[in-house]
Design a protein around this motif. Structure first.
Motif, PDB file in Angstrom:
ATOM      1  N   GLY A   1      -1.144  -2.371  -4.159  1.00 10.83           N
ATOM      2  CA  GLY A   1      -2.188  -2.455  -3.066  1.00 10.83           C
ATOM      3  C   GLY A   1      -3.065  -1.044  -3.093  1.00 10.83           C
ATOM      4  N   LYS A   2      -3.399  -0.780  -2.218  1.00 14.35           N
ATOM      5  CA  LYS A   2      -3.784   0.897  -2.298  1.00 14.35           C
ATOM      6  C   LYS A   2      -3.060   2.045  -2.329  1.00 14.35           C
TER       7      LYS A   2
ATOM      8  N   GLN B   1      -7.849  -2.261 -11.335  1.00 11.10           N
ATOM      9  CA  GLN B   1      -8.312  -1.961 -10.157  1.00 11.10           C
ATOM     10  C   GLN B   1      -8.566  -3.709  -9.906  1.00 11.10           C
ATOM     11  N   PHE B   2      -8.418  -3.686  -8.639  1.00  9.54           N
ATOM     12  CA  PHE B   2      -8.646  -5.036  -8.081  1.00  9.54           C
ATOM     13  C   PHE B   2     -10.045  -5.073  -7.861  1.00  9.54           C
TER      14      PHE B   2
ATOM     15  N   ARG C   1      -4.412  -1.675  -5.795  1.00 12.98           N
ATOM     16  CA  ARG C   1      -6.832  -1.918  -5.196  1.00 12.98           C
ATOM     17  C   ARG C   1      -7.221  -0.453  -5.301  1.00 12.98           C
TER      18      ARG C   1
ATOM     19  N   ASP D   1       0.624  -1.327  -0.070  1.00 14.97           N
ATOM     20  CA  ASP D   1       0.063   0.419  -0.050  1.00 14.97           C
ATOM     21  C   ASP D   1       0.966   1.368  -0.250  1.00 14.97           C
TER      22      ASP D   1
ATOM     23  N   ASP E   1     -10.571  -8.317  -3.778  1.00 17.70           N
ATOM     24  CA  ASP E   1      -9.789  -8.564  -4.252  1.00 17.70           C
ATOM     25  C   ASP E   1      -7.968  -7.823  -3.796  1.00 17.70           C
ATOM     26  N   SER E   2      -7.293  -8.772  -3.598  1.00 16.12           N
ATOM     27  CA  SER E   2      -5.273  -8.196  -3.488  1.00 16.12           C
ATOM     28  C   SER E   2      -4.996  -9.107  -4.204  1.00 16.12           C
ATOM     29  N   TRP E   3      -3.045  -8.548  -4.543  1.00 15.74           N
ATOM     30  CA  TRP E   3      -2.627  -9.716  -5.311  1.00 15.74           C
ATOM     31  C   TRP E   3      -2.290 -11.109  -3.909  1.00 15.74           C
TER      32      TRP E   3
END
Length: 912
Positions: free
Chosen positions: A791-792, A837-838, A818, A692, A842-844
């Motif tokens: 991430g975010k 965007q996930f 994200r 993130d 979800d995220s990796w």
């Protein structure tokens, strides 16, 4: 509906003007304009004035004048800014791109002069001066001489552009900071434009190639930061296509207590609004407390819009705006602005009944002195808690309060928990003795090594700087000094600041504490703090000390201020001076003395803190319109260094093959006027897998170039000595350096090489660790497309087009994250890189991805705004499939993407 129906006439001071009257939209029953936020009203005027049934249609106008507090689906509008503002770090690559476009048009058989700004562009050279020298009367002269020595090739390019392009002006080095010069001089607030035999008035608006363009919102001018590539498109006549935003109303009530500064207020607002998530939204201030704030206090708050995450923090025009225009020698503009704004429903009185998307109340009377750190502007720390906070940071206080837990570990540049560990024992902090020029100096964890009064955020505020000067005066009279290990500097945002500080008799006291003027530019705030004393640098490195900086800036990401400093704290100019004298960040200045006087008596902060009425009196007496008139009368002429630059007249730029600063970029190699269809991404590999809050400083650092990193090796191979490396930011006109510096921050954490930090990755299928650039080059030779997993808040931080340009040149075809910071998402699109965007859940990490997979992305050929695409990740026998959202938000985003970015899109239009 005809635009001409709304064209009205107004007489101001004996002159006749015309304007497009948005209040007529309400009187004709088309829309209820009086309910709209003032920021939306400015957009309404823009679309009404530009409505041509081609680029701006009647439906666009109806969409904005019938603004809704929330939108289920994005609604886009074409906005036409009145002008473009640039600084040199982002301006140089923009000029390079324009020069390259002229070459491309010439090769295609067209007229190179077609590549020319169609609206006013003003570039201020402010980001390049570094603090190699400080603490002496001649530090300024020495730093400017060094600046020209390092940057002469860049400055020759800018002077060529000033002579070769229409509508292009340059404010030369050693003049001030772009946002302060914009505030004090360039801003029109109400533009006067000659049209045939009449003069048209309309609200000033701009986009800027720097995040803190929002500072101008403090006097009612609509403006925000965009990527350099977006700014180039606007320059070349393209609209800025944007989604209609939500507008968060921030109601200010009561007034600040004596001893509380605008900096304390903006740090409080930043923390509060970050928690509310105002990303991609307008913030508009209103309420009785707003009337208690002068224009420079408002500008301080507006400046840090990027820090609280908003597109802008807007203060509508009112009597404080008019007072400021008069104070800064813009009498005619004051008259015109007030009359036209009142006539057109753009003047805030406080009696309006406005509808906002949401309203947040901030009680000014509850604000207290504070700082922010150690690594993010939103991490506010109340002044009397800084000692506990720093101890918690070091894990030296096992009984710390629970509210300090969020900074109880080392934080990296983006504010994420770092993998580094401290060797600090619970019983205390490390302390070493350093020999500095024959003097023994104590240095340890918590020692301040940089104290800088710097940045557009605060040096535009006379009360803050005169307050700091009074505090310095009081301290000097009590015999206080600054410890030898503190590198002190004063870098005003304009030369007017020096005028009123000298007029008030305060400069001798600043200088007695080491705060000599060292430059007129961004300096420490942008990372140009210069070197520490070698003995200090060695002591920090050899003992892994956690030392600190304190600055009156807006950004404090670690490795931004100085690569050896882990704790960086934002504070008002007054607190910068106080902490400089204390020499430590881990001291509670509310209860503990700053230092002892020569007789051994303790001196407390309250003993030297200036009275508010004295600050106000000196501001009233010594800040004069005549100072602004004198300084800005010759602002474009520059100093003797600038005047001595000899530039030949030419339509196209004369590229120097051996230059290490300016190179013709490869964006138009193999360019075809005909568009090739977009294709799905097949067989891609992950170049990085990150967490993130990865900032644009992580992706494209602006500071020092490490000797052993690819960019440093490139320069050494071309016989550039290490002391002449300059910075990444200064070499943004050379794509070879910037490609090698992409994902080049020494603190970036790529999960493919965890726990190691820095510009490293693993190349697959060999599973070999190497520099990111080297891996990308190998993938390129193999014609393997690349993706980045994030991430975010991917791309948060400064508006930095090279974060997108470098990604493109390394072969990154898509980023899957994200969430995105607004400007970086737009920059990626502008360079033909697909932001994906996930889905929310979800995220990796949750999908079980580790970055060693091979990726395919389907559905790109017929991509549309906000389309869901299918991604397949394969690792051996394991296959993971998931959906992602294409963050192409608008139709124009899709066009830019299909064209490979904004520049090829514009070039194709011009050639056709």
């Amino acid at each position: 509906m005809k635009r001409s129906e709304f064209l009205k006439t107004i007489d101001i001071q004996g002159k006749t003007f015309q304007y497009y009257d948005i209040t007529q939209l309400e009187s004709q029953g088309i829309a209820n304009i009086s309910r709209l936020p003032f920021s939306i009203r400015v957009l309404v005027e823009n679309l009404l004035r530009k409505m041509d049934d081609d680029v701006v249609k009647e439906l666009d106008l109806l969409n904005i004048c019938n603004w809704q507090p929330t939108y289920e689906d994005p609604v886009e509008i074409p906005h036409h800014p009145a002008r473009v503002l640039m600084q040199d770090f982002t301006g140089v690559p923009a000029v390079v791109d324009l020069a390259a476009m002229r070459d491309a048009v010439k090769v295609a058989g067209g007229d190179p002069s077609a590549i020319n700004p169609l609206i006013p562009v003003e570039l201020i050279v402010d980001h390049s001066v570094q603090l190699d020298y400080h603490g002496t009367q001649n530090a300024l002269t020495q730093n400017v001489a060094k600046e020209y020595q390092r940057n002469i090739e860049r400055y020759e390019l800018l002077k060529w552009a000033q002579k070769s392009f229409d509508n292009f002006k340059v404010v030369p080095p050693n003049s001030g900071i772009c946002h302060q010069v914009n505030l004090e001089y360039l801003a029109r607030v109400m533009v006067q434009a000659k049209e045939k035999e009449s003069t048209l008035l309309y609200p000033d608006s701009l986009v800027g190639t720097d995040s803190h363009t929002t500072m101008i919102n403090g006097i009612g001018v609509m403006g925000w930061g965009v990527g350099g590539i977006e700014a180039e498109a606007v320059m070349l006549g393209q609209p800025y296509v944007m989604s209609i935003p939500e507008v968060i109303g921030v109601k200010l009530v009561n007034a600040l207590k004596p001893g509380v500064s605008a900096t304390d207020l903006v740090l409080t607002i930043t923390q509060k609004l970050r928690e509310l998530n105002v990303v991609e939204k307008f913030v508009e201030f209103f309420g009785p407390g707003m009337k208690a704030l002068g224009a420079t206090d408002r500008a301080t708050i507006a400046n840090m819009g990027p820090e609280y995450g908003a597109t802008m923090g807007f203060f509508p025009v009112d009597e404080k705006t008019i007072e400021y225009l008069r104070m800064t020698n813009r009498e005619e503009q004051a008259d015109i602005t007030e009359a036209c704004a009142r006539a057109n429903g753009l003047f805030y009185t406080g009696d309006e009944n406005i509808e906002y998307s949401n309203v947040v109340e901030v009680d000014l009377s509850t604000v207290v002195p504070c700082l922010a750190g150690p690594a993010r502007p939103q991490d506010r720390i109340v002044l009397d808690e800084i000692e506990d906070a720093f101890n918690a940071l070091l894990n030296c206080d096992h009984e710390r309060d629970t509210h300090m837990d969020h900074i109880s570990q080392f934080l990296d540049e983006s504010g994420c928990v770092s993998s580094r560990e401290t060797s600090c024992e619970p019983t205390g902090k490390r302390l070493v003795t350093v020999n500095m020029n024959g003097r023994e100096v104590k240095l340890g964890d918590g020692s301040i090594v940089i104290a800088a009064i710097t940045s557009c955020t605060n040096t535009s505020n006379p009360a803050g700087l005169i307050g700091a000067g009074l505090l310095a005066r009081n301290a000097v009279k009590m015999g206080l000094t600054t410890p030898a290990h503190v590198k002190t500097s004063l870098a005003p945002g304009s030369k007017v600041v020096l005028d009123y500080l000298e007029s008030a008799g305060l400069m001798p006291y600043f200088e007695a504490l080491g705060f000599h003027v060292a430059g007129f530019g961004c300096t420490t705030c942008i990372g140009n703090s210069g070197p520490l004393a070698p003995a200090i640098e060695h002591a920090i490195q050899d003992n892994d000390l956690t030392v600190a900086s304190v600055l009156s800036g807006n950004r404090n990401f670690e490795a931004r201020i100085h690569q050896s400093i882990k704790g960086n704290f934002l504070a008002s100019p007054m607190l910068v001076v106080a902490f400089a004298m204390a020499g430590r960040i881990d001291v509670n200045l509310v209860n503990r003395p700053i230092a002892m006087d020569p007789n051994g008596n303790p001196v407390y902060l309250e003993d030297i803190w200036p009275k508010q009425n004295e600050i106000d009196a000196l501001v009233e007496k010594h800040v004069k319109s005549e100072q602004f008139a004198a300084r800005y009368a010759t602002i474009f002429e520059g100093d003797t260094f600038w005047q001595e630059l000899k530039i030949a007249d030419s339509l196209t730029f004369d590229w120097k093959p051996d230059s290490t600063y300016i190179k013709n970029p490869p964006y138009f190699e193999g360019f075809s006027p005909e568009l090739s269809p977009s294709r799905d991404i097949e067989g891609a590999k992950a170049l990085l897998v990150v967490g993130d809050s990865v900032t644009t400083d992580h992706i494209s650092p602006a500071g020092a170039i490490p000797e052993k990193y690819p960019a440093g090796k490139y320069l050494i191979e071309r016989n550039v000595a290490k002391e002449d490396f300059n910075s990444y930011g200064s070499r943004r006109g050379n794509h070879e350096v910037m490609m090698r510096g992409t994902f080049g921050n020494i603190r970036i954490k790529n999960n493919l090489v965890t726990p190691e930090e820095g510009s490293f990755t693993r190349k697959f299928p060999e599973d070999e660790k190497m520099f990111v650039f080297d891996a990308a080059a190998r993938y390129g030779q193999e014609k393997t497309p690349l993706v980045v997993l994030g991430g975010k808040e991917y791309g948060t931080g400064s508006s930095r087009d090279w974060a997108a340009k470098g990604s493109n040149l390394l072969g990154v075809k898509a980023v899957i994250a994200r969430s995105y910071e607004r400007i970086h998402r737009s920059n990626l699109v502008g360079m033909g890189v697909l932001p994906l965007q996930f889905k929310a859940s979800d995220s990796w990490e949750t999908l079980g991805l580790d970055g060693s997979e091979t990726f395919s992305i389907q559905g790109i050929k017929d991509i549309a705004p906000q389309k869901m695409l299918a991604v397949t990740a394969v690792k051996g026998e394991k296959k993971i499939t998931f959906e992602v959202l294409a963050r192409l938000n608008t139709d124009i985003d899709v066009k830019y993407f299909h064209n490979g970015g904004i520049l090829p899109y514009v070039l194709r239009k011009l050639i056709k």
